[in-house]
Write an enzyme that holds these catalytic residues in place. Structure first.
Site, PDB file in Angstrom:
ATOM      1  CB  THR A 185      52.381  69.435 122.973  1.00  0.00           C
ATOM      2  OG1 THR A 185      53.040  68.441 122.398  1.00  0.00           O
ATOM      3  CG2 THR A 185      51.369  70.145 121.907  1.00  0.00           C
ATOM      4  CD  GLU A 334      47.951  70.962 120.382  1.00  0.00           C
ATOM      5  OE1 GLU A 334      47.673  71.282 121.552  1.00  0.00           O
ATOM      6  OE2 GLU A 334      48.339  69.870 120.369  1.00  0.00           O
ATOM      7  CE  LYS A 442      38.022  53.032 125.731  1.00  0.00           C
ATOM      8  NZ  LYS A 442      39.175  53.355 126.395  1.00  0.00           N
ATOM      9  CD1 TRP A 447      33.337  54.286 126.952  1.00  0.00           C
ATOM     10  CD2 TRP A 447      32.979  56.151 125.938  1.00  0.00           C
ATOM     11  NE1 TRP A 447      33.513  54.130 125.479  1.00  0.00           N
ATOM     12  CE2 TRP A 447      33.491  55.292 125.026  1.00  0.00           C
ATOM     13  CE3 TRP A 447      32.656  57.312 125.722  1.00  0.00           C
ATOM     14  CZ2 TRP A 447      33.840  55.628 123.717  1.00  0.00           C
ATOM     15  CZ3 TRP A 447      32.867  57.766 124.238  1.00  0.00           C
ATOM     16  CH2 TRP A 447      33.758  57.012 123.360  1.00  0.00           C
TER      17      TRP A 447
HETATM   18  P1  ADP Z   1      47.291  74.175 128.212  1.00  0.00           P
HETATM   19  O1  ADP Z   1      48.727  74.242 128.087  1.00  0.00           O
HETATM   20  O2  ADP Z   1      46.332  75.510 128.202  1.00  0.00           O
HETATM   21  O3  ADP Z   1      47.008  73.348 129.644  1.00  0.00           O
HETATM   22  P2  ADP Z   1      47.627  71.786 127.134  1.00  0.00           P
HETATM   23  O4  ADP Z   1      47.916  71.556 125.703  1.00  0.00           O
HETATM   24  O5  ADP Z   1      48.662  71.546 128.015  1.00  0.00           O
HETATM   25  O6  ADP Z   1      47.046  73.053 127.248  1.00  0.00           O
HETATM   26  O7  ADP Z   1      46.579  70.759 127.654  1.00  0.00           O
HETATM   27  C1  ADP Z   1      45.114  70.980 127.030  1.00  0.00           C
HETATM   28  C2  ADP Z   1      44.098  69.826 127.647  1.00  0.00           C
HETATM   29  O8  ADP Z   1      43.886  70.408 129.099  1.00  0.00           O
HETATM   30  C3  ADP Z   1      42.834  70.004 127.100  1.00  0.00           C
HETATM   31  O9  ADP Z   1      42.965  69.017 126.123  1.00  0.00           O
HETATM   32  C4  ADP Z   1      42.018  69.416 128.233  1.00  0.00           C
HETATM   33  O10 ADP Z   1      42.154  68.197 128.243  1.00  0.00           O
HETATM   34  C5  ADP Z   1      42.586  70.061 129.519  1.00  0.00           C
HETATM   35  N1  ADP Z   1      41.830  71.275 129.705  1.00  0.00           N
HETATM   36  C6  ADP Z   1      42.145  72.366 129.575  1.00  0.00           C
HETATM   37  N2  ADP Z   1      41.415  73.414 130.283  1.00  0.00           N
HETATM   38  C7  ADP Z   1      40.206  72.496 130.675  1.00  0.00           C
HETATM   39  C8  ADP Z   1      38.963  72.605 131.639  1.00  0.00           C
HETATM   40  N3  ADP Z   1      38.752  73.816 131.797  1.00  0.00           N
HETATM   41  N4  ADP Z   1      38.361  71.692 132.004  1.00  0.00           N
HETATM   42  C9  ADP Z   1      38.916  70.363 131.892  1.00  0.00           C
HETATM   43  N5  ADP Z   1      40.200  70.063 131.205  1.00  0.00           N
HETATM   44  C10 ADP Z   1      40.897  71.289 130.591  1.00  0.00           C
END
Ligand code: ADP
Length: 549
Positions: A185, A334, A442, A447
């Protein structure tokens, strides 16, 4: 009673075998920079992957041991995907945009013993090498004539090493639950956490993403993989393209709008995938190309978008400029990553253009094999009414169940993983991400969604990029601040933006102040880095905060 079917394990070596045996002459194209375009086929990729497999054995790496890459998207990285993992060794793909200390942390935490690196990342390799005593060799992904002049332990040349290895190799029939690869991550707070994918989860993910109501990847596609292969296995495209026998186009470091346009045009790409900022750069470049020329040049029909919310303008312009459909997906490191994909249903065929674009802004519906739900603070499931916001949880066949050598946080006893996202689900199961839990604002007990506000600001033509953060307000607890970057050469005032946003969001949601900046901070994966932005504005006082005057 058990079924009487063969227990053939799901292994990624079967994917490259399938691609080579049945789509052997399908091309893989890599842009190595400076006009150097490398072309070969799935059949050649298999041969070279087998040479890599023999190399891995000769290096003394056995099944389960970790080997790392610091590399962009090229055919050599693809060969490592198959050649390393096919032996049972585990590939740790490290994001070179992370801080050097984080890269070193990942190499040490994963106990990687060999690092394959792109020559352009030699400086980074040199910087981290002293901190990584367990790395026995650094192998430069190049020809002997391109070897960098660096001092690294066990420095070796990839092409020379594999030239000495035979392309005859029998892939072992591993247990499908064996580890395949490891991604970390981003680590915007604390150290990066390791997610370990299995052969089984990866093959199932690839199969699902090929489905018609997902990315619909087929043997007739030419796919430009803009998503880095160090980022959640490049959304599984290196696997799904082999499964489908699609043509694969790998852009290396050439990620500018102009380069992406050229690759889409020259390789007649039908599909591409990237984060919204990639599409924005492409559109910025394409706006200066003659509209008829644009339509002739680009045959892309699907632009797969994820990682953050796609702004309305990007959806509209991709269609207007190229006739391409932006297909939004949601997922995270994940979750392999794809869990939801936005493909319309039969009943959506009668939507107006405006309504259809509104639908496209949602993150999509879950793939079979995964489940999603939103929950309140007490863990009760919430209604799928498209309105009630809660914490998004996920579980499924390609969702992780623990982090590598890390405390067991994030999962509950029913296997649900807390994503850290706030979301709504509608009756059809369409997901809308409203915020990260830590970014939601908030205000007076209610929200406010920072993503909705950003989307409203971005729909103003003079705004290039927008971030909304919640900051302390002595009366309301928190209020939204909009930090925006203007489109080059365009003038606009804070009041203009607020007047525009008023048409899209409730009045009490409107940011109390607007600040224009030259650039916004981003994470190593190209997302808005709100932790840094909040720090930058920690002393900011709202003009509406009389209590603080
Ligand atoms: P990735 O590597 O696929 O970007 P990350 O683990 O770095 O995944 O980040 C995941 C996060 O990215 C998600 O929990 C969400 O907050 C955001 N995210 C992924 N896809 C979208 C989407 N289509 N719209 C809004 N947020 C998204």
């Amino acid at each position: 009673m058990n079924g009487l079917m063969q227990e053939r394990q799901l292994l990624i070596s079967d994917l490259i075998e399938h691609a080579a045996n049945y789509h052997g002459d399908q091309e893989i194209v890599s842009n190595l920079g400076d006009g150097d375009i490398h072309r070969y086929t799935w059949s050649a990729a298999r041969s070279r992957s087998k040479q890599v497999a023999n190399l891995i054995h000769s290096l003394g790496v056995s099944a389960g041991q970790r080997v790392a890459t610091l590399a962009w998207n090229t055919h050599r990285h693809l060969e490592l995907y198959y050649g390393v993992c096919g032996t049972g060794a585990v590939l740790t793909t490290v994001n070179p945009r992370l801080f050097a200390d984080q890269v070193a942390y990942i190499l040490n935490h994963s106990e990687s013993t060999h690092v394959f690196f792109d020559v352009g990342l030699s400086g980074l390799a040199e910087k981290i090498a002293p901190q990584c005593p367990n790395v026995k060799s650094f192998i430069a992904l190049c020809d002997v004539g391109q070897m960098p002049d660096v001092d690294l332990p066990g420095l070796a040349c990839y092409e020379s090493l594999i030239a000495a290895c035979r392309d005859v190799y029998t892939w072992p029939r591993l247990d499908e639950n064996s580890a395949l690869s490891m991604c970390f991550t981003s680590g915007t707070t604390g150290n990066p956490k390791g997610v370990v994918y299995s052969h089984r989860s990866t093959v199932l993910h690839a199969m699902s993403t090929c489905m018609a109501d997902c990315f619909a990847i087929s043997a007739r596609d030419s796919i430009l993989l803009i998503v880095p292969m160090f980022h959640v296995n490049g959304w599984g495209i290196p696997h799904s393209s082999a499964m489908a026998g699609a043509k694969l186009v790998l852009p290396g470091t050439q990620l500018s709008g102009e380069s992406v346009y050229a690759m889409l045009r020259d390789e007649k790409c039908s599909v591409s995938c990237g984060v919204p900022t990639v599409w924005m750069s492409l559109l910025d470049y394409a706006q200066n190309v003659d509209p008829e020329q644009r339509r002739r040049d680009i045959v892309m029909t699907r632009a797969l978008s994820g990682g953050s919310a796609a702004p309305r303008r990007v959806i509209e312009q991709l269609e207007q400029y190229f006739g391409a459909y932006l297909c939004q997906a949601w997922g995270m490191t994940e979750t392999s990553p794809v869990v939801t994909v936005n493909v319309p249903l039969a009943k959506h065929s009668h939507l107006t253009v405006d309504e259809r674009v509104g639908l496209q802004m949602l993150a999509g519906r879950p793939l079979p094999g995964t489940e999603i739900a939103v929950f309140d603070h007490d863990g009760n499931p919430l209604a799928r009414d498209g309105r009630t916001t809660g914490q998004l949880k996920v579980r499924g066949a390609w969702v992780s169940r623990a982090y590598y050598k890390h405390e067991h946080d994030g999962w509950d006893s029913d296997g649900w993983f807390s994503t850290g996202d706030m979301a709504t689900l509608n009756a059809d199961g369409f997901l809308k991400i409203t915020d990260r839990v830590k970014d939601v604002i908030k205000s007076g007990g209610e929200w406010i969604s920072s993503l909705d506000l950003e989307s409203a600001a971005l729909s103003h033509p003079a705004i290039a990029e927008a971030a909304v953060i919640g900051l302390h307000h002595s009366h309301w607890q928190e209020r939204p601040l909009l930090v925006a970057v203007k489109q080059q050469g365009m003038e606009v005032t804070a009041q203009d933006i607020l007047d525009h946003m008023r048409r899209h969001v409730a009045k009490w949601w409107l940011p109390d102040d607007v600040v224009f900046v030259d650039a916004l901070p981003h994470t190593a994966t190209g997302k808005l880095y709100k932790v840094a932005l909040r720090k930058q504005f920690e002393c900011f006082r709202f003009s509406t905060d009389i209590g603080n005057a």
